[in-house]
Scaffold this motif. Sequence first.
Motif, mmCIF file in Angstrom:
data_model
loop_
_atom_site.group_PDB
_atom_site.id
_atom_site.type_symbol
_atom_site.label_atom_id
_atom_site.label_comp_id
_atom_site.label_asym_id
_atom_site.label_seq_id
_atom_site.Cartn_x
_atom_site.Cartn_y
_atom_site.Cartn_z
ATOM 1 N N TRP A 1 0.818 -1.214 0.000
ATOM 2 C CA TRP A 1 0.000 0.000 0.000
ATOM 3 C C TRP A 1 0.856 1.270 0.000
ATOM 4 C CZ3 TRP A 1 -4.219 0.437 -2.206
ATOM 5 C CH2 TRP A 1 -5.058 1.537 -2.020
ATOM 6 N N ARG A 2 1.699 1.335 -1.030
ATOM 7 C CA ARG A 2 2.435 2.558 -1.303
ATOM 8 C C ARG A 2 2.431 2.757 -2.817
ATOM 9 N NH1 ARG A 2 9.012 1.898 -0.986
ATOM 10 N NH2 ARG A 2 9.208 0.288 -2.594
ATOM 11 N N PRO A 3 2.533 3.984 -3.300
ATOM 12 C CA PRO A 3 2.473 4.228 -4.746
ATOM 13 C C PRO A 3 3.744 3.776 -5.448
ATOM 14 C CG PRO A 3 2.851 6.283 -3.566
ATOM 15 C CD PRO A 3 2.628 5.235 -2.521
ATOM 16 N N GLU A 4 3.636 2.750 -6.266
ATOM 17 C CA GLU A 4 4.777 2.250 -7.023
ATOM 18 C C GLU A 4 4.739 2.802 -8.448
ATOM 19 O OE1 GLU A 4 6.943 0.775 -5.359
ATOM 20 O OE2 GLU A 4 5.959 -0.293 -3.712
ATOM 21 N N ALA B 1 11.973 4.190 0.372
ATOM 22 C CA ALA B 1 11.721 2.985 1.165
ATOM 23 C C ALA B 1 10.818 3.329 2.345
ATOM 24 C CB ALA B 1 13.040 2.399 1.662
ATOM 25 N N PRO B 2 9.827 2.491 2.633
ATOM 26 C CA PRO B 2 8.901 2.797 3.726
ATOM 27 C C PRO B 2 9.616 2.854 5.067
ATOM 28 C CG PRO B 2 8.624 0.515 2.988
ATOM 29 C CD PRO B 2 9.553 1.178 2.014
ATOM 30 N N GLY B 3 9.279 3.856 5.861
ATOM 31 C CA GLY B 3 9.881 3.968 7.183
ATOM 32 C C GLY B 3 9.332 2.929 8.134
ATOM 33 N N GLY B 4 10.188 2.403 8.981
ATOM 34 C CA GLY B 4 9.745 1.401 9.937
ATOM 35 C C GLY B 4 9.424 0.077 9.270
ATOM 36 N N TYR B 5 8.708 -0.758 9.984
ATOM 37 C CA TYR B 5 8.385 -2.099 9.497
ATOM 38 C C TYR B 5 7.054 -2.070 8.775
ATOM 39 C CZ TYR B 5 7.169 -7.070 9.540
ATOM 40 O OH TYR B 5 6.787 -8.341 9.170
ATOM 41 N N ARG B 6 7.062 -2.449 7.516
ATOM 42 C CA ARG B 6 5.814 -2.549 6.766
ATOM 43 C C ARG B 6 5.866 -3.840 5.950
ATOM 44 N NH1 ARG B 6 3.057 2.411 3.669
ATOM 45 N NH2 ARG B 6 3.002 3.064 5.836
ATOM 46 N N GLU C 1 -2.244 -6.334 11.209
ATOM 47 C CA GLU C 1 -2.145 -5.779 12.569
ATOM 48 C C GLU C 1 -0.827 -5.034 12.775
ATOM 49 O OE1 GLU C 1 -4.824 -9.061 15.071
ATOM 50 O OE2 GLU C 1 -2.668 -9.373 14.778
ATOM 51 N N LEU C 2 0.207 -5.403 12.018
ATOM 52 C CA LEU C 2 1.519 -4.768 12.143
ATOM 53 C C LEU C 2 1.749 -3.687 11.094
ATOM 54 C CD1 LEU C 2 3.658 -7.999 12.708
ATOM 55 C CD2 LEU C 2 2.919 -6.348 14.451
ATOM 56 N N ASP C 3 0.820 -3.539 10.168
ATOM 57 C CA ASP C 3 0.987 -2.608 9.046
ATOM 58 C C ASP C 3 0.528 -1.205 9.454
ATOM 59 O OD1 ASP C 3 0.994 -1.207 6.676
ATOM 60 O OD2 ASP C 3 0.136 -2.838 5.499
ATOM 61 N N PRO C 4 1.436 -0.210 9.475
ATOM 62 C CA PRO C 4 1.031 1.151 9.858
ATOM 63 C C PRO C 4 -0.070 1.717 8.968
ATOM 64 C CG PRO C 4 3.422 0.954 9.835
ATOM 65 C CD PRO C 4 2.888 -0.306 9.226
ATOM 66 N N ARG D 1 -5.872 2.200 12.778
ATOM 67 C CA ARG D 1 -7.113 2.959 12.907
ATOM 68 C C ARG D 1 -6.820 4.421 13.226
ATOM 69 N NH1 ARG D 1 -12.297 1.821 13.292
ATOM 70 N NH2 ARG D 1 -13.691 3.170 14.484
ATOM 71 N N PHE D 2 -7.597 5.317 12.597
ATOM 72 C CA PHE D 2 -7.497 6.738 12.926
ATOM 73 C C PHE D 2 -8.215 7.000 14.248
ATOM 74 C CE2 PHE D 2 -7.053 6.684 8.297
ATOM 75 C CZ PHE D 2 -5.988 7.564 8.106
ATOM 76 N N ILE D 3 -7.600 7.810 15.084
ATOM 77 C CA ILE D 3 -8.233 8.182 16.365
ATOM 78 C C ILE D 3 -8.247 9.710 16.488
ATOM 79 C CG2 ILE D 3 -7.604 6.043 17.529
ATOM 80 C CD1 ILE D 3 -5.264 7.528 18.806
ATOM 81 N N GLU D 4 -9.197 10.194 17.226
ATOM 82 C CA GLU D 4 -9.323 11.640 17.408
ATOM 83 C C GLU D 4 -8.389 12.112 18.512
ATOM 84 O OE1 GLU D 4 -12.910 14.950 17.758
ATOM 85 O OE2 GLU D 4 -13.290 12.824 18.183
ATOM 86 N N ARG D 5 -7.656 13.161 18.244
ATOM 87 C CA ARG D 5 -6.759 13.701 19.248
ATOM 88 C C ARG D 5 -7.558 14.337 20.386
ATOM 89 N NH1 ARG D 5 -1.975 16.858 15.869
ATOM 90 N NH2 ARG D 5 -0.987 14.976 14.964
ATOM 91 N N PRO D 6 -7.093 14.150 21.612
ATOM 92 C CA PRO D 6 -7.832 14.729 22.743
ATOM 93 C C PRO D 6 -7.708 16.254 22.738
ATOM 94 C CG PRO D 6 -5.782 13.718 23.476
ATOM 95 C CD PRO D 6 -5.940 13.354 22.024
#
Length: 434
Positions: free
Chosen positions: A219-222, A262-267, A422-425, A429-434
């Motif tokens: 899920w990155r633009p190739e 290259a994607p940052g972190g583990y993807r 579950e490990l894919d950034p 899920r999007f969450i609302e900032r407090p």
Amino acid sequence: MPNDLKLGTRRTGDLIDFDPTTPPVKVVLEYTEQGISVEVPWSGPDDYYASWFLEGNLLGNQTEPRATPKRLLFVDSHGAVQLIGCWPHGYHTNFATGTGRVWAQFAVMGVDDDVDFLQVNGLQSEVSGLREWLGVSSVSEDMDGPTRSLTIVAKSADEIVVSPDLTLVPTWALERPESGTTLVRDLVACRTESQSPLPWGDLAATHQGVKDLMVLARWRPEISVPSIATRDDDPLLTMDGTDHGRQWRKVVPARWEEPPAAPGGYRPHLMEFGEIGGAQGVARWLHLRDEFSRAFDPIISDRYLQQVPAVTHLAQVGPGLEALGYLLLKNRDGVGSQSAKDSSLRTRLDRIAADIDGAVPFDVGIWAEEMTRVYNGIKHANRQLPAELSLLNCWRESVVAVRAWVALELGTPPAAAKRRLELDPSAARFIERP
């Protein structure tokens, strides 16, 4: 200076349209961020070249509008460049002299004969992300600490034959972008060949299909960029006239795209080359893509949308989901075309959900219900537009649902797909900032 065409190039030479009655003309060949073009001058409204750009009353009495050739040849002291897929766009005139600009889709380097590269027997494109997914490398290095020496060996790995028409080609390239810098690129290309010449788009379509699989995998633009092309009537000949077989010509596309970083972190890759059966899995994907193109095209295209609101993303992905549910009902379940066409959005989403249950990190029933509510909310003006957070999460889960469906179809175990998501950034899920 070698016969090359790099960004920023500006060369002056002769333009040939392969018609012996055409008058000679000096033109300027340019390669800019806008594309590849030649600037063509004319000396008056009766000039032959004015007819490529002017129409009606602007032309002289002796001149009729003429179509710009789709194929042109530029020649200067550095060599020849055949321009493919040409069209006129933009001119300037004082109603006497003038200049116009002809643009090209591709430049084929070194073709100095009348060889028609509008159609080709073979095309090779570099596809980003493909080498990492295959897990192959054509470059190795060895560091010797005591002698402070580094040995780099570049040797193409074995080719992977997907079908009689498609081969995945591990290769390498040596570049010197600036003085004192040497760059060795480790990559994999897609090569398609045909016994009879075909338009570029016909051969490139398979490369685009492989690229689409890479998009869904991480899920990155190739990108897929044509690099070399060949024709059977343009063999490699030595000075004595001996035919040494197929000759591959360097191709410069009008729009150069930089490979994604290259994607940052583990993807992780959602589907892995080995687990889907290697080359057979790639072949299955290409058949699957043909069958479900109406579903996949809008969803994959969504990955290339930048800086647009959530409602735009959902409006792009929604039709793909509708198409996927419809095609599953009609092609897999045997539901009649009319009944499948009349099926509700919820019915179509429930059909997708049935296939991916247990392979995604969310409740598929809740997703189908919420997506139905949210998508209908943006389609119908008489309904209240859903909240931004609901739009974002329905969009995210819908993309995950389609990616998971493809992975399962190709042979990825459901538990493996769920664990990787579950490990894919990109699936978080999007969450609302407090």
